[in-house]
Write an enzyme that holds these catalytic residues in place. Structure first.
Site, PDB file in Angstrom:
ATOM      1  N   LYS A 158      42.020  41.172  33.333  1.00  0.00           N
ATOM      2  CA  LYS A 158      42.004  42.350  34.218  1.00  0.00           C
ATOM      3  C   LYS A 158      43.162  42.364  35.210  1.00  0.00           C
ATOM      4  O   LYS A 158      43.569  43.423  35.694  1.00  0.00           O
ATOM      5  CB  LYS A 158      40.656  42.486  34.931  1.00  0.00           C
ATOM      6  CG  LYS A 158      40.209  41.294  35.781  1.00  0.00           C
ATOM      7  CD  LYS A 158      40.792  41.255  37.165  1.00  0.00           C
ATOM      8  CE  LYS A 158      40.488  39.962  37.866  1.00  0.00           C
ATOM      9  NZ  LYS A 158      41.146  39.825  39.175  1.00  0.00           N
ATOM     10  N   THR A 186      39.459  45.225  40.910  1.00  0.00           N
ATOM     11  CA  THR A 186      40.854  44.803  41.011  1.00  0.00           C
ATOM     12  C   THR A 186      41.805  45.983  40.782  1.00  0.00           C
ATOM     13  O   THR A 186      42.884  46.032  41.361  1.00  0.00           O
ATOM     14  CB  THR A 186      41.141  43.642  40.023  1.00  0.00           C
ATOM     15  OG1 THR A 186      40.017  42.777  39.988  1.00  0.00           O
ATOM     16  CG2 THR A 186      42.333  42.837  40.454  1.00  0.00           C
TER      17      THR A 186
HETATM   18  O1  G3P Z   1      43.541  39.490  44.556  1.00  0.00           O
HETATM   19  P1  G3P Z   1      43.510  39.400  43.061  1.00  0.00           P
HETATM   20  O2  G3P Z   1      44.263  40.509  42.389  1.00  0.00           O
HETATM   21  O3  G3P Z   1      43.904  38.030  42.593  1.00  0.00           O
HETATM   22  O4  G3P Z   1      41.996  39.618  42.604  1.00  0.00           O
HETATM   23  C1  G3P Z   1      41.018  38.833  43.195  1.00  0.00           C
HETATM   24  C2  G3P Z   1      39.774  38.717  42.364  1.00  0.00           C
HETATM   25  O5  G3P Z   1      40.078  38.238  41.079  1.00  0.00           O
HETATM   26  C3  G3P Z   1      38.964  39.978  42.290  1.00  0.00           C
HETATM   27  O6  G3P Z   1      37.762  39.708  41.623  1.00  0.00           O
END
Ligand code: G3P
Ligand code: NAD
Length: 340
Positions: A191, A248
């Site tokens: 994702k 995200t």
């Molecule tokens: O800040 P990110 O893009 O690494 O996303 C954080 C977490 O994976 C969200 O679930």
């Protein structure tokens, strides 16, 4: 009277700190390991981790430390919250101390050369350990600030799942169990790539229809890829699949989204990553994912398009033109292809 064993959290960044605080809130004694002794000392004195979670008070039950062997010797349950680029390098030297431990990876990345997920690396360096993965829509700051949140502990080891639920499940943090460790972990890693695209789309002022199309086609694409690797597509309908994809791809608090937004503002990839100053796993994942999709001949137009922008000198306009003029496909094709 039984003496409660402390729990280890390996990694003193935003997520490690947030998880450590949650455990402490539930009455657990926590050893929060970080590599820098000065940072550990500063957090011990000031009860704050200002670089990664400014303004969040670190509870007294959290003991910051830079002594990894002592941390592992004291704890049976170990949460790993290191960037994917550091996990093997940090834990390989202490692999013997991991024997028999319950190791729970919270790291959402894929190793560059091997295409291994982090729990597969843990399994490789500690074959006698018990392995799980914690993943879901869990922005660290929101977790730390007690936004109502849900996550998934995935492992075939049911006792491990129960232990994580007992220690982590609390007033504001629900922990669901799953037996599909591979699907849960893959969802968390994939994702991040689509969050970069969503950040770009937001910076360019694209409409709500566009954002929805992007997220939904991203789900189709990542599930198609996962099914090709043998994963159960149903896992992608859960918290660690579509749940994490939604948060995200729609939150400016996501570092991957922020990188995408900076790219959409016209910054180079290097400057975009530098501006964030924290881990954005999607930047590495896009490279390995594109190579793997090519190798497996999986149709992934969004990954191909983002890779072309980041590494092949294509403009966003060229990629959008190619995406929109592609032959229309069947909706929800990944379910029928999987035989479910
Ligand atoms: O800040 P990110 O893009 O690494 O996303 C954080 C977490 O994976 C969200 O679930
Ligand atoms: N932040 C979140 O919202 C969040 C939520 C869920 C999962 N995750 C995942 O957790 C992992 C860690 O992310 P984060 O947000 O805590 O990152 P971060 O950028 O906030 O912190 C990274 C930490 O790792 C440390 N580190 C870097 N290289 C190291 C090395 N070689 N040895 C030891 N320590 C090292 C840094 O000093 C820092 O303390 C990532 O895979 C991320 O995808 C993050």
């Amino acid at each position: 009277m039984t003496v409660q064993q402390p729990i280890a959290v390996i990694g003193g960044g935003s997520f490690g700190t947030a998880i450590a605080n949650l455990l402490a809130e539930n009455g657990q004694a926590v050893h929060l390991w970080m590599r820098d002794p000065e940072q550990a000392e500063a957090i011990r004195s000031n009860r704050e981790n200002p670089r990664y979670l400014k303004g969040v008070r670190i509870l007294d039950g959290v003991q910051p430390t830079s002594d990894l062997p002592a941390t592992l010797a004291a704890c049976e349950l170990v949460f790993v919250a290191l960037p994917s680029s550091a996990l093997r390098q940090a834990l390989q030297p202490v692999c013997e101390a991991l024997t028999g431990k319950m190791l729970v990876s919270t790291t959402k990345g894929i190793e560059a050369q091997s295409f291994k997920l982090m729990s597969q690396i843990l399994e490789e360096i500690a074959p006698d350990a018990r392995i799980g993965v914690l993943s879901g829509p869990n922005l660290a700051r929101e977790v730390a600030e007690h936004a109502l949140t849900a996550s998934v502990i995935a492992s075939e080891d049911e006792a491990l799942c129960r232990k994580v639920q007992e220690t982590l499940h609390g007033r504001t943090f629900r922990v669901y169990a799953s037996r599909d460790r591979f699907g849960v972990e893959l969802g968390g890693a994939l994702k991040n790539v689509y969050a970069i695209m969503s950040g770009m789309a937001a910076a360019l002022g694209m409409g709500e229809n566009t954002k929805s199309m992007l997220i939904t086609r991203a789900l189709a694409e990542m599930t198609r890829f996962a099914v090709n690797l043998g994963a159960n597509p149903m896992t992608f309908l859960g918290l660690a699949g579509v749940g994490d994809l939604i948060v995200t791809c729609s939150s400016p608090k996501s570092r991957n989204y922020q990188v995408g937004h900076a790219l959409g503002e016209g910054l180079s990839l290097e400057n975009a990553v530098g501006r964030i100053g924290e881990v954005a796993e999607g930047v590495n994942t896009i490279k390995v994912l594109k190579a793997k999709a090519d190798e497996l001949q999986v149709y992934m137009p969004l990954v191909t398009g983002l890779h072309a922008i980041l590494f092949e000198g294509r403009t966003l306009e060229q990629v959008i033109e190619a995406l929109m003029s592609g032959e229309p496909k069947t909706d929800v094709d990944f379910i029928s292809a999987s035989g479910f």
